[in-house]
Design a protein around this motif. Structure first.
Motif, PDB file in Angstrom:
ATOM      1  N   GLN A 200       1.033  -0.987  -0.073  1.00 24.84           N
ATOM      2  CA  GLN A 200       0.087  -0.063   0.129  1.00 24.84           C
ATOM      3  C   GLN A 200       0.810   1.156  -0.033  1.00 24.84           C
ATOM      4  OE1 GLN A 200      -3.608  -0.814  -0.011  1.00 24.84           O
ATOM      5  NE2 GLN A 200      -2.745  -2.356  -0.550  1.00 24.84           N
ATOM      6  N   SER A 204       4.386   1.112  -2.287  1.00 29.70           N
ATOM      7  CA  SER A 204       3.760   0.409  -3.767  1.00 29.70           C
ATOM      8  C   SER A 204       4.856   0.118  -4.514  1.00 29.70           C
ATOM      9  CB  SER A 204       2.924   1.224  -4.210  1.00 29.70           C
ATOM     10  OG  SER A 204       1.732   1.539  -3.039  1.00 29.70           O
ATOM     11  N   SER A 254      -5.733   2.871   1.485  1.00 28.99           N
ATOM     12  CA  SER A 254      -5.878   1.689   0.521  1.00 28.99           C
ATOM     13  C   SER A 254      -6.643   2.421  -0.649  1.00 28.99           C
ATOM     14  CB  SER A 254      -6.615   0.636   1.186  1.00 28.99           C
ATOM     15  OG  SER A 254      -7.703   1.456   1.999  1.00 28.99           O
ATOM     16  N   THR A 257      -4.223   3.959  -3.072  1.00 31.57           N
ATOM     17  CA  THR A 257      -3.700   2.869  -3.690  1.00 31.57           C
ATOM     18  C   THR A 257      -4.344   2.542  -4.930  1.00 31.57           C
ATOM     19  OG1 THR A 257      -2.551   2.239  -1.632  1.00 31.57           O
ATOM     20  CG2 THR A 257      -2.377   0.552  -3.506  1.00 31.57           C
ATOM     21  N   MET A 258      -5.743   2.042  -4.792  1.00 34.29           N
ATOM     22  CA  MET A 258      -6.601   1.886  -5.857  1.00 34.29           C
ATOM     23  C   MET A 258      -6.464   2.912  -6.915  1.00 34.29           C
ATOM     24  SD  MET A 258     -10.183   0.421  -4.154  1.00 34.29           S
ATOM     25  CE  MET A 258     -10.791   0.043  -5.610  1.00 34.29           C
ATOM     26  N   SER A 281      -4.233  -2.875  -7.341  1.00 35.35           N
ATOM     27  CA  SER A 281      -5.598  -2.262  -7.617  1.00 35.35           C
ATOM     28  C   SER A 281      -6.463  -3.217  -6.592  1.00 35.35           C
ATOM     29  CB  SER A 281      -6.132  -1.913  -8.554  1.00 35.35           C
ATOM     30  OG  SER A 281      -7.364  -1.598  -8.443  1.00 35.35           O
ATOM     31  N   GLY A 284      -5.801  -2.960  -2.804  1.00 37.94           N
ATOM     32  CA  GLY A 284      -6.360  -1.743  -2.369  1.00 37.94           C
ATOM     33  C   GLY A 284      -8.048  -2.092  -1.825  1.00 37.94           C
ATOM     34  N   SER A 288      -9.302  -1.778   1.827  1.00 39.78           N
ATOM     35  CA  SER A 288     -10.734  -0.838   2.084  1.00 39.78           C
ATOM     36  C   SER A 288     -11.845  -1.262   2.678  1.00 39.78           C
ATOM     37  CB  SER A 288     -11.207  -0.060   0.382  1.00 39.78           C
ATOM     38  OG  SER A 288     -10.074   0.574   0.109  1.00 39.78           O
TER      39      SER A 288
END
Length: 578
Positions: A200, A204, A254, A257-258, A281, A284, A288
């Motif tokens: 994350q 990353s 998160s 991060t997506m 993705s 993340g 989440s």
């Protein structure tokens, strides 16, 4: 070569049978609500017991069964994919060590034994990332190792702090950690460890860099082993996570991060890197929904994602293997014609990643997005999550267009074939699981269904997001245009979005190089400087000089020195009296 085939076949058969037994036991444990806690006494020293503990419940059995099934397919696939490698036996043994480390982490309710599996994953992953032994592999391996060491240190600090409670079996203390303020520090350290292992933000950059490993390793790492270890550990600590209010922090990072992974994959043309960013993705998304208070849904998506992501990497490996190791998607085309069975498996995996109805990804992603809309989530994070989901469909359909339509553009004199039956059988088995595992897991994990009632426009928002992302992705691929405006802003946006928001530069220059430069300065100035002058080297010099003087005294006549001393004393007295 026969010996290599035998070790591959024996490993494949053992892992496949073990996965069937473990998944069957997991279904039984779900139905009867069983939990087994096993303590194995290794040895006793002065009435102090050294025991190894194991936790067998439905979650650990399901996850371990999925890991072994995917590992069996990967090893079976590798027997052909890596057949021309001189050190393929070393590769198979490293993969088996990788699976063993992940298994130790899954069934461990103890932070000490978790550290063994955690560090085992880090060490073996480093060996696999640098497997091809070139400069790119070495740099990627170093970045992977240094990024994950942050999480290892966090686990060590959590072990130290948990010593206050008298035991490292965290399953005994998860409920009481909620009421103890000081124990929330352990939750923060575990969150940090999970964020590093699951890549994350801001950790990353190592995940796409780890693509330097062979493709079968990427299939194993990105589906069910290394990157999912952080999510699994946080699922185990989820009761503390909800009460410590750290879930807000985890939810924000998160979701970012997506978004970062979706934007970066939309600019990418490397086949393996696009799939790696899609893994980022989906991690993340798991983080989440986990931070939002639904650990079972995070585990559900973890298992369903493992199947189609392993299939996606194996199909990509078959395409790259038959394309003379070429990975640029702009040079692909007509895969459905020249490799029809591989193209079908690749399309099914991609559509499952998008969440197309009645494939594995649909059952978990649709439910997760509806729970986001049902809960108390602000409009900013909800918009980020939905846009990121649309970007997943966007780059997936863009990838499908580049790889399936048109003509093959990489080589003027070249051809594809599907002669490797072993690789095809591995992909076919995973395709069957990618189609059916979603509904099977939903029937197994959710015995009593809860109806999610939403307004019609919220119900169709998921389908609208996927449909618009698919249309835009196909349009961008067909027109071969950038998704950003033309001009200077476009160049900066492309550079910013395509470089993962500058995270690789921060990790490489700010996160790795600067500490290494400071470490070199400390080494020269302290370890090899003042510490040596006043420390070990100084003591050595004093001892050596003293030994030389003593040796000189022993080698000569002591009387001579006594007489010389007396003469000097007499001379001093005479001079003084005069």
């Amino acid at each position: 070569m026969l010996w290599i085939f035998n070790i591959c076949f024996v490993s494949f058969f053992f892992l496949l049978v073990s996965s069937g037994v473990l998944i069957g036991c997991g279904v039984l444990f779900v139905m009867k609500d069983l939990v087994y806690f096993v303590e194995w006494e290794l040895f006793t020293i002065n009435s102090s017991l050294v025991v190894m503990t194991f936790l067998f419940d439905w979650m650990s059995l399901f996850f371990l069964g999925f890991v072994m099934f995917i590992s069996s397919m990967v090893i079976f696939y590798s027997s052909v994919y890596m057949a021309h490698d001189e050190y393929v036996n070393r590769f198979i043994l490293l993969v088996l060590l990788f699976v063993l480390s992940m298994g130790a982490l899954i069934v461990s309710p103890n932070l000490i034994s978790i550290l063994l599996g955690w560090d085992g994953l880090g060490l073996v992953s480093y060996c696999l990332v640098i497997y091809y032994q070139n400069i790119k592999s070495y740099n990627a391996g170093m970045l992977t190792a240094l990024s994950n060491r942050v999480g290892d240190v966090a686990i060590l600090l959590a072990i130290t702090w948990m010593f206050n409670f008298g035991s490292w079996n965290y399953v005994y203390y998860v409920d009481c950690m909620v009421d103890v303020v000081s124990m929330k520090l352990i939750c923060g350290l575990v969150i940090l460890a999970g964020m590093t292992k699951s890549a994350q933000i801001p950790f990353s950059a190592w995940l796409p860099a780890a693509m330097a490993a062979p493709t079968p390793v990427s299939a194993l790492v990105h589906s069910s082993t290394l990157v999912t270890a952080g999510v699994y550990l946080l699922i185990r600590f989820s009761p503390v996570l909800q009460e410590s209010r750290l879930w807000v922090f985890l939810l924000f990072f998160s979701a970012m991060t997506m978004a970062m992974a979706g934007i970066s994959a939309s600019h990418e043309f490397d086949l393996k890197k696009i799939i790696a960013l899609s893994t980022l993705s989906q991690l993340g998304l798991m983080m989440s929904i986990l931070s939002f208070g639904y650990p079972i849904m995070a585990f559900f998506h973890l298992l369903s994602h493992a199947m189609f992501k392993a299939l996606l990497f194996l199909c990509a490996g078959a395409i790259i293997h038959n394309s003379s190791d070429w990975q640029d998607i702009r040079s692909f085309g007509a895969m459905g014609v020249v490799k029809p069975l591989t193209g079908v498996c690749f399309n099914i995996a991609n559509l499952s990643l998008c969440g197309i109805p009645f494939l594995a990804g649909f059952y978990s992603k649709d439910l997760i997005l509806e729970m986001f809309m049902l809960g108390f989530l602000n409009i900013f994070l909800c918009g980020v999550i939905f846009v990121s989901t649309g970007l997943t469909v966007f780059y997936s359909f863009r990838l499908l267009y580049y790889s399936m339509s048109g003509l093959f553009k990489a080589q003027s004199c070249g051809g594809y074939s599907e002669d490797e039956e072993v690789m095809l059988w591995s992909m076919i088995f995973l395709t069957l699981m990618a189609v059916s595992v979603g509904c099977l897991l939903e029937w197994s994990l959710f015995s009593s269904f809860e109806v999610v009632i939403l307004p019609w426009y919220m119900k169709i928002s998921v389908l609208f997001t996927c449909g618009s992302g698919a249309y835009l992705g196909y349009l961008v691929g067909m027109l071969d245009i950038s998704i950003l405006p033309i001009g200077l802003v476009s160049h900066f946006s492309h550079f910013f979005g395509g470089s993962m928001w500058f995270l690789p530069y921060v990790s490489t220059y700010g996160g790795s190089v600067s500490p290494l430069v400071l470490g070199n300065f400390y080494l020269k100035g302290m370890d090899q400087g003042w510490s040596e002058f006043f420390g070990g080297q100084g003591i050595y010099d004093i001892t050596q000089n003293g030994a030389k003087i003593l040796q000189l005294l022993q080698d000569n006549n002591v009387k001579l020195y006594l007489m010389t001393f007396v003469v000097w004393v007499v001379l001093v007295l005479v001079i003084t009296l005069i």
